[in-house]
Design a protein around this motif. Structure first.
Motif: not given
Length: 272
Positions: A218-245
């Motif tokens: 976890f790291c803070r996203i440039k220009g984002a607060n803590f909550l937004t950074s947390m949302i952007l950090w979570l739920n990344r593991e299936n992104t490529l599979a979604k892109i494939e579909k």
């Protein structure tokens, strides 16, 4: 229906003193795209291109379009025409010398081309850009342009705009093919919404290297607060599979080729 894969190539970290993880992530994406015979458009931040010129050359040599995403990912409302012209012109020339290809596409950071920042349109036209994908045509907590067309349109200067693909749900317009919307939305729903769009729309995803980096601490996203950074950090593991579909079937060509098709078929509306 063709959906173009686009990537915003930026270093999202607040502290950029140590080497970033984006190079390894992008090379994994390049392998995926090559294995599936797909070509994309990559919008590159100028300062990153100077740090990683070999990566930019590699992307271009693999057949992908290199487009521009500002000097340092500063939103247009925090910029002005004189600095924008100077930085964008310099970076455009650098990218063209690096790749041997014309850079014709631009994407504003955080889709910050709005009714208040339309000065950028004339700047882009003067610098030789032919298209932008910088308008989110709805009200939005960050940047939005309510009243802008939902389909490709032409600015008075001649610049062509490819607005963010949107879908209306419960009275709200959602940019469902990118960012956290893409990561948290089931791919079947995204595909169904995309399939319901009129052929006049140009559909494209918008992703970032961090969207695919499930093992990044976890790291803070440039220009984002803590909550937004947390949302952007979570739920990344299936992104490529979604892109494939989402890209299954006929994938879209790079955006500059889709713009050329629009011009040839007169598939544009005017907007001022």
């Amino acid at each position: 229906m063709g959906i173009t894969f686009t990537l915003d190539l930026e270093d999202h970290r607040v502290d950029q003193s140590s080497p970033g993880r984006y190079e390894a992530v992008v090379r994994r994406l390049l392998n995926y795209l090559a294995e599936n015979g797909r070509r994309s458009t990559v919008f590159v931040v100028g300062s990153l291109a100077r740090r990683s010129p070999a990566l930019i050359s590699e992307i271009s040599h693999a057949g992908h379009e290199i487009a521009y995403h500002s000097r340092d990912h500063v939103t247009l409302d925090r910029d002005n025409s004189s600095s924008f012209m100077a930085e964008t012109g310099t970076d455009k020339a650098f990218l063209e010398d690096l790749t041997g290809q014309a850079v014709t596409g631009f994407r504003a950071p955080v889709f910050s081309l709005t009714a208040d920042t339309m000065w950028a349109v004339d700047c882009l036209t003067a610098l030789g850009f032919t298209y932008s994908s910088s308008v989110l045509p709805a009200a939005h907590p960050l940047f939005g342009f309510p009243g802008a067309p939902n389909q490709p349109f032409r600015w008075p200067s001649g610049l062509i705009e490819l607005p963010v693909p949107m879908h209306r749900v419960l009275g709200k317009n959602l940019p469902y093919l990118g960012g956290v919307y893409l990561r948290y939305l089931p791919s079947g729903i995204a595909l169904r919404w995309a399939g319901a769009k009129p052929s006049a729309q140009v559909l494209w995803t918008y992703c970032h290297p961090y969207d695919f980096d499930a093992t990044e601490p976890f790291c803070r996203i440039k220009g984002a607060n803590f909550l937004t950074s947390m949302i952007l950090w979570l739920n990344r593991e299936n992104t490529l599979a979604k892109i494939e579909k989402i890209l299954s079937g006929a994938g879209g060509a790079p955006l500059r080729e889709r713009v050329a098709e629009l011009e040839q078929n007169s598939g544009l509306v005017d907007f001022s």
